[in-house]
Design a protein around this motif. Structure first.
Motif: not given
Length: 194
Positions: A27-46
């Motif tokens: 996930v991508l998290a940030g802030g004080v306190p840190a909170a989940v901003k979005r889920t990361l969907e790793p996709r290696p380039p093809k």
């Protein structure tokens, strides 16, 4: 990050955030306190996308070499010529061993390095003390590196493509900094002869 808090694998936390509770993986998290901003969907380039990205990254390396005072330019075959003595070539799945040998022999270079997005075991036997193969997805480095190869390896590491982590990293000095270092390393004498 507070004591006892865990951050899941492949999670990115924004700078300046305070992690006060566990964060899940991916996930991508940030802030004080840190909170989940979005889920990361790793996709290696093809395929072509991966080669375009690496090719664009190599253009950045050329600019960096030029800033360091070296002559570096693209060759008609898409490779990179550095100082007229070193050659770097990005190979694709379609690149055959005969073509690599032809480029290496025609170039008469002191250093000749290949980059492959995916693993190329067919090119590994071709490596030697002055020829290296960077297999970017797996991070494998086969063969030897000259000073330009070391600089390329350091550049790749700084761009999240580490290869051959068992070796110390080093890069070419900036021309002006090298002259300054040479001036400051000369022994000085005092005016009274001591």
């Amino acid at each position: 990050m507070l004591p006892g808090v865990t951050i899941g694998a492949d999670t990115i936390v924004a700078a300046g955030s305070v992690v006060s509770r566990d964060l899940p993986a991916g996930v991508l998290a940030g802030g004080v306190p840190a909170a989940v901003k979005r889920t990361l969907e790793p996709r290696p380039p093809k395929d072509d996308e991966a080669h375009r990205r690496i090719d664009a990254l190599l253009d950045e390396w050329i600019a960096e070499l030029q800033w360091k005072g070296l002559s570096a330019e693209r060759t008609p075959d898409g490779g990179i010529d550095v100082e007229g003595r070193h050659r770097v070539l990005l190979v694709t799945e379609d690149t055959c061993l005969d073509a690599v040998h032809a480029h290496a022999h025609a170039a008469h270079r002191r250093g000749f390095h290949l980059l492959a997005v995916d693993d190329r075991p067919d090119l590994r036997p071709w490596t030697s003390r002055s020829r290296a193969l960077f297999e970017l997805r797996s991070g494998r480095l086969t063969g030897g590196l000259d000073e330009v190869g070391h600089d390329l390896r350091d550049f790749l590491r700084r761009n999240a493509l580490p290869c051959g982590d068992q070796l110390p990293f080093r890069s070419l000095p900036v021309e002006g900094f090298a002259r300054l270092a040479a001036l400051t390393s000369k022994p000085t004498t005092t005016g009274n002869g001591r």
